[in-house]
Design a protein around this motif. Sequence first.
Motif, short mmCIF file in Angstrom:
data_model
loop_
_atom_site.label_atom_id
_atom_site.label_comp_id
_atom_site.label_asym_id
_atom_site.label_seq_id
_atom_site.Cartn_x
_atom_site.Cartn_y
_atom_site.Cartn_z
N MET A 53 45.28 -26.01 -34.37
CA MET A 53 43.89 -25.58 -34.22
C MET A 53 43.57 -25.21 -32.78
SD MET A 53 42.33 -25.36 -37.06
CE MET A 53 40.73 -25.13 -36.32
N CYS A 54 44.09 -25.97 -31.83
CA CYS A 54 43.86 -25.64 -30.42
C CYS A 54 44.44 -24.27 -30.09
CB CYS A 54 44.47 -26.71 -29.52
SG CYS A 54 43.54 -28.26 -29.46
N GLU A 55 45.62 -23.99 -30.62
CA GLU A 55 46.25 -22.70 -30.36
C GLU A 55 45.46 -21.57 -31.01
OE1 GLU A 55 50.18 -23.32 -31.79
OE2 GLU A 55 50.78 -24.57 -30.08
N ILE A 56 44.96 -21.83 -32.23
CA ILE A 56 44.15 -20.82 -32.91
C ILE A 56 42.85 -20.58 -32.14
CG2 ILE A 56 42.77 -20.39 -34.99
CD1 ILE A 56 45.01 -21.93 -36.53
N TRP A 57 42.23 -21.66 -31.66
CA TRP A 57 40.98 -21.54 -30.90
C TRP A 57 41.20 -20.73 -29.62
CZ3 TRP A 57 38.27 -22.33 -34.63
CH2 TRP A 57 36.94 -22.70 -34.58
N GLU A 58 42.32 -20.98 -28.96
CA GLU A 58 42.63 -20.22 -27.75
C GLU A 58 42.82 -18.75 -28.08
OE1 GLU A 58 43.57 -19.26 -23.78
OE2 GLU A 58 42.46 -20.90 -24.74
#
Length: 278
Positions: free
Chosen positions: A208-213
Amino acid sequence: MTLFVHEGNTDYLDSIARLRLMDDDFMRIVFKDEDVVRQFLEIILERSVDIIECHAQYDINNILGRSISIDVLVRDGDDYINIEVQRDTKGAHPKRARFHGSLIDANTSFPNEQWDKLPNVIIIFITETDVLGYGLPIYHSHCRIDENNQMFEEGREIIYVNASIQEDTALGRLMHDMFCTDSSEMHYEFLRKRVSYYKENEGGKQEMCEIWEEIRRKGLLEGEAIGEARGKTIGRQQGLIESIKKLIAKNGYTLEEALDFLDIPKEERSTYIDIFTS
């Protein structure tokens, strides 16, 4: 595993914790799981579903006009089913449902195909409020002949699900789960399991952090592209305005949280605050 955390004032992990399935970016991620989609559809359609194809965030290009990116497209036997989460009332207009059906028709039929072999299309809009205004939990719309009220079998059905009604029924419990930020409060195990993975599991939170970035990066790139076309300062501002609108409409951000998420400098914030509050 060390989680990647955004260095701005708003921590990605805080953003993930606030997500609900009514936020369509998050719904698209959870609905990459075909079994989740199947069980979700079976509750709404009240029948078994045998998924042949399942696509989350499916782009349909139209070289002659407006293209669309739909939340979920499923093929179930002879049916194509489009699931859309619509938090914005304007985005749930009946003519939009018609448009979605038209583009799905155009992209799932083949030259010389017999007309009676065209697949059926079911458009499902899940709306945060009662868009149609009749106080019902679900609406099924079909074409009928005016003179005798008989069905006009043209193969399209439009369903509106009113997520604001969360009664103690299978559908009402499903709509309740669409608004949960805490997976432990969900009724349905198949949703609770996937949501908890992305919110509580280390691997899921990393994804999710990678998607948010990536979402943030695309928003900034859109601003740069508009800047090149319209002049750097004006274009960048317009691009950021569009990104702020998306974060507020799709992900439930406040204006201040959107400004933090996009790392807009404090000295520039009054401009955007004026735009969105005037």
